[in-house]
Design a protein around this motif. Structure first.
Motif, PDB file in Angstrom:
ATOM      1  N   ALA A   3     -16.306  16.388   4.532  1.00  0.00           N
ATOM      2  CA  ALA A   3     -15.630  15.367   5.322  1.00  0.00           C
ATOM      3  C   ALA A   3     -14.699  14.548   4.443  1.00  0.00           C
ATOM      4  N   ALA A   4     -13.570  14.133   5.032  1.00  0.00           N
ATOM      5  CA  ALA A   4     -12.593  13.337   4.290  1.00  0.00           C
ATOM      6  C   ALA A   4     -13.065  11.905   4.172  1.00  0.00           C
ATOM      7  N   TYR A   5     -12.715  11.275   3.061  1.00  0.00           N
ATOM      8  CA  TYR A   5     -13.035   9.863   2.885  1.00  0.00           C
ATOM      9  C   TYR A   5     -12.007   9.012   3.628  1.00  0.00           C
ATOM     10  N   PRO A   6     -12.437   7.910   4.246  1.00  0.00           N
ATOM     11  CA  PRO A   6     -11.465   6.990   4.837  1.00  0.00           C
ATOM     12  C   PRO A   6     -10.636   6.332   3.737  1.00  0.00           C
ATOM     13  N   LEU A   7      -9.359   6.142   4.000  1.00  0.00           N
ATOM     14  CA  LEU A   7      -8.442   5.557   3.030  1.00  0.00           C
ATOM     15  C   LEU A   7      -8.112   4.121   3.412  1.00  0.00           C
ATOM     16  N   SER A   8      -8.019   3.261   2.407  1.00  0.00           N
ATOM     17  CA  SER A   8      -7.737   1.842   2.597  1.00  0.00           C
ATOM     18  C   SER A   8      -6.431   1.489   1.899  1.00  0.00           C
ATOM     19  N   SER A   9      -5.505   0.881   2.628  1.00  0.00           N
ATOM     20  CA  SER A   9      -4.213   0.496   2.058  1.00  0.00           C
ATOM     21  C   SER A   9      -4.309  -0.840   1.338  1.00  0.00           C
ATOM     22  N   CYS A  10      -3.807  -0.873   0.111  1.00  0.00           N
ATOM     23  CA  CYS A  10      -3.704  -2.140  -0.622  1.00  0.00           C
ATOM     24  C   CYS A  10      -2.439  -2.851  -0.148  1.00  0.00           C
ATOM     25  N   ILE A  11      -2.595  -3.707   0.861  1.00  0.00           N
ATOM     26  CA  ILE A  11      -1.425  -4.360   1.452  1.00  0.00           C
ATOM     27  C   ILE A  11      -0.852  -5.450   0.550  1.00  0.00           C
ATOM     28  N   GLU A  12      -1.512  -5.702  -0.562  1.00  0.00           N
ATOM     29  CA  GLU A  12      -0.932  -6.583  -1.581  1.00  0.00           C
ATOM     30  C   GLU A  12       0.374  -5.978  -2.108  1.00  0.00           C
ATOM     31  N   TRP A  13       0.397  -4.647  -2.253  1.00  0.00           N
ATOM     32  CA  TRP A  13       1.521  -3.930  -2.863  1.00  0.00           C
ATOM     33  C   TRP A  13       2.225  -2.986  -1.898  1.00  0.00           C
ATOM     34  N   GLN A  14       1.642  -2.733  -0.750  1.00  0.00           N
ATOM     35  CA  GLN A  14       2.186  -1.746   0.179  1.00  0.00           C
ATOM     36  C   GLN A  14       2.642  -2.414   1.475  1.00  0.00           C
ATOM     37  N   GLY A  19       6.766  -7.977   5.503  1.00  0.00           N
ATOM     38  CA  GLY A  19       6.741  -9.428   5.364  1.00  0.00           C
ATOM     39  C   GLY A  19       5.375  -9.967   4.991  1.00  0.00           C
ATOM     40  N   GLU A  20       4.905 -10.992   5.733  1.00  0.00           N
ATOM     41  CA  GLU A  20       3.622 -11.621   5.435  1.00  0.00           C
ATOM     42  C   GLU A  20       2.469 -10.615   5.557  1.00  0.00           C
ATOM     43  N   LEU A  21       1.323 -10.982   4.990  1.00  0.00           N
ATOM     44  CA  LEU A  21       0.221 -10.040   4.900  1.00  0.00           C
ATOM     45  C   LEU A  21      -0.298  -9.608   6.268  1.00  0.00           C
ATOM     46  N   ASP A  22      -0.289 -10.495   7.243  1.00  0.00           N
ATOM     47  CA  ASP A  22      -0.746 -10.089   8.569  1.00  0.00           C
ATOM     48  C   ASP A  22       0.182  -9.044   9.179  1.00  0.00           C
ATOM     49  N   ALA A  23       1.482  -9.174   8.920  1.00  0.00           N
ATOM     50  CA  ALA A  23       2.439  -8.163   9.391  1.00  0.00           C
ATOM     51  C   ALA A  23       2.241  -6.846   8.648  1.00  0.00           C
ATOM     52  N   ARG A  24       1.900  -6.932   7.369  1.00  0.00           N
ATOM     53  CA  ARG A  24       1.623  -5.705   6.605  1.00  0.00           C
ATOM     54  C   ARG A  24       0.388  -5.004   7.161  1.00  0.00           C
ATOM     55  N   LEU A  25      -0.595  -5.787   7.570  1.00  0.00           N
ATOM     56  CA  LEU A  25      -1.794  -5.201   8.164  1.00  0.00           C
ATOM     57  C   LEU A  25      -1.435  -4.426   9.435  1.00  0.00           C
ATOM     58  N   PHE A  33      -3.572   3.816   9.168  1.00  0.00           N
ATOM     59  CA  PHE A  33      -4.731   3.298   8.433  1.00  0.00           C
ATOM     60  C   PHE A  33      -5.700   2.586   9.377  1.00  0.00           C
ATOM     61  N   GLU A  34      -6.981   2.665   9.047  1.00  0.00           N
ATOM     62  CA  GLU A  34      -8.014   1.883   9.727  1.00  0.00           C
ATOM     63  C   GLU A  34      -8.595   0.813   8.808  1.00  0.00           C
ATOM     64  N   PHE A  35      -8.283   0.909   7.499  1.00  0.00           N
ATOM     65  CA  PHE A  35      -8.847  -0.004   6.511  1.00  0.00           C
ATOM     66  C   PHE A  35      -7.735  -0.529   5.607  1.00  0.00           C
ATOM     67  N   ALA A  36      -7.951  -1.741   5.081  1.00  0.00           N
ATOM     68  CA  ALA A  36      -6.989  -2.346   4.162  1.00  0.00           C
ATOM     69  C   ALA A  36      -7.734  -3.248   3.186  1.00  0.00           C
ATOM     70  N   GLU A  37      -7.030  -3.640   2.131  1.00  0.00           N
ATOM     71  CA  GLU A  37      -7.591  -4.556   1.139  1.00  0.00           C
ATOM     72  C   GLU A  37      -6.448  -5.335   0.505  1.00  0.00           C
ATOM     73  N   ALA A  48      -4.006 -16.022  10.350  1.00  0.00           N
ATOM     74  CA  ALA A  48      -3.154 -14.981  10.937  1.00  0.00           C
ATOM     75  C   ALA A  48      -3.716 -13.599  10.643  1.00  0.00           C
ATOM     76  N   LEU A  49      -4.292 -13.423   9.475  1.00  0.00           N
ATOM     77  CA  LEU A  49      -4.935 -12.152   9.150  1.00  0.00           C
ATOM     78  C   LEU A  49      -6.124 -11.895  10.064  1.00  0.00           C
ATOM     79  N   ALA A  50      -6.909 -12.922  10.313  1.00  0.00           N
ATOM     80  CA  ALA A  50      -8.053 -12.774  11.209  1.00  0.00           C
ATOM     81  C   ALA A  50      -7.591 -12.334  12.596  1.00  0.00           C
ATOM     82  N   GLN A  51      -6.510 -12.934  13.083  1.00  0.00           N
ATOM     83  CA  GLN A  51      -5.966 -12.553  14.383  1.00  0.00           C
ATOM     84  C   GLN A  51      -5.481 -11.104  14.377  1.00  0.00           C
ATOM     85  N   ALA A  52      -4.806 -10.711  13.296  1.00  0.00           N
ATOM     86  CA  ALA A  52      -4.300  -9.336  13.197  1.00  0.00           C
ATOM     87  C   ALA A  52      -5.443  -8.333  13.139  1.00  0.00           C
TER      88      ALA A  52
END
Length: 257
Positions: A3-14, A19-25, A33-37, A48-52
């Motif tokens: 099985a494939a591992y789930p991938l998490s996007s580092c939205i700090e750099w991606q 724009g802002e981190l919530d928009a990146r999410l 993606f289903e996961f981020a960090e 705003a991140l919580a809302q996103a």
């Protein structure tokens, strides 16, 4: 096929163009993606991140304890534990993500045994807070290329600390790129101890771009992780060298995910 591992996007750099981190999410979700960090939280739009997160159904795999304070310097221990407690409280609205802890720098004149004992004491206090809150702490070894005086730059030492603290709420974050910078043999340093690793981050050598752009043998990395029974996610903590849709596609192809 494994099985494939789930991938998490580092939205700090991606997804920086969003724009802002919530928009990146939201952009990460749209890309598949289903996961981020991300890293530190005090300068981020937490509400705003919580809302996103609510709107997208995305989940966070990690956020750094902020501010960063030393686990080996007794003079900073109180501030370090306070930073953990404040980060736990501030990120509860983000779904209680795992919280990443770095070691801080070596203290001049302090012996190895003293460094270790101080780290265990600080991490034990932090783990007590994490246990009470139902939050996972992730201890992350870094490397001397970026931080010449950093205390924790060894996977073995990090695992030794996790074992010594002996808390179900303290595990290791294993970063393939940091480990490669230190010349470690991943299969050897993780052998028999993968149960102590709760998250793995990936980037290629030498320039910390997406897997498939450098010299890391990713087939061996993935075979080793699967063979040892790693069951977590993979954090794509790299600087993209391609447009993000192409970068993500290359990462997935290279990692077999």
């Amino acid at each position: 096929m494994s099985a494939a591992y789930p991938l998490s996007s580092c939205i700090e750099w991606q997804f920086a163009e969003a724009g802002e981190l919530d928009a990146r999410l939201r952009a990460a979700k749209a890309a598949g993606f289903e996961f981020a960090e991300f890293h530190l939280w005090r300068d981020k739009p937490v509400a705003a991140l919580a809302q996103a997160l609510t709107e997208t159904g995305m989940r966070l795999t990690g956020v750094c304890v902020d501010p960063r304070r030393s686990i080996v310097d007794p003079a900073e221990r109180s501030e370090m534990v306070t930073a953990v407690r404040e980060t736990i409280a501030a990120t509860a609205c983000l779904g209680k993500p795992a919280l990443i802890v770095a070691s801080g720098f070596r203290v001049e004149g302090m012996s190895e045994d003293e460094h270790f004992a101080n780290a265990v004491a600080a991490l034990r206090e932090a783990a007590d807070a994490a246990e009470a809150a139902g939050v996972m702490l992730l201890l992350e070894p870094l490397n001397t290329r970026l931080f010449a005086a950093m205390y924790l730059v060894s996977t073995k030492l990090g695992l030794d600390l996790v074992e010594a603290v002996n808390s179900p709420n303290l595990r290791l974050l294993y970063d393939v790129w940091h480990s490669a910078c230190m010349g470690e043999d991943m299969a050897k340093v993780l052998a028999g101890r993968i149960h102590l690793v709760a998250h793995v981050q990936v980037a290629d050598m030498d320039d910390r771009h997406e897997p498939g752009t450098g010299s890391v043998d990713w087939a061996n990395v993935m075979q080793a992780l699967r063979g040892m029974g790693y069951a977590g996610s993979l954090g794509l903590e790299y600087f993209p060298s391609l447009p993000m849709d192409q970068s993500y596609a290359l990462s997935r192809q290279t990692l077999g995910c």
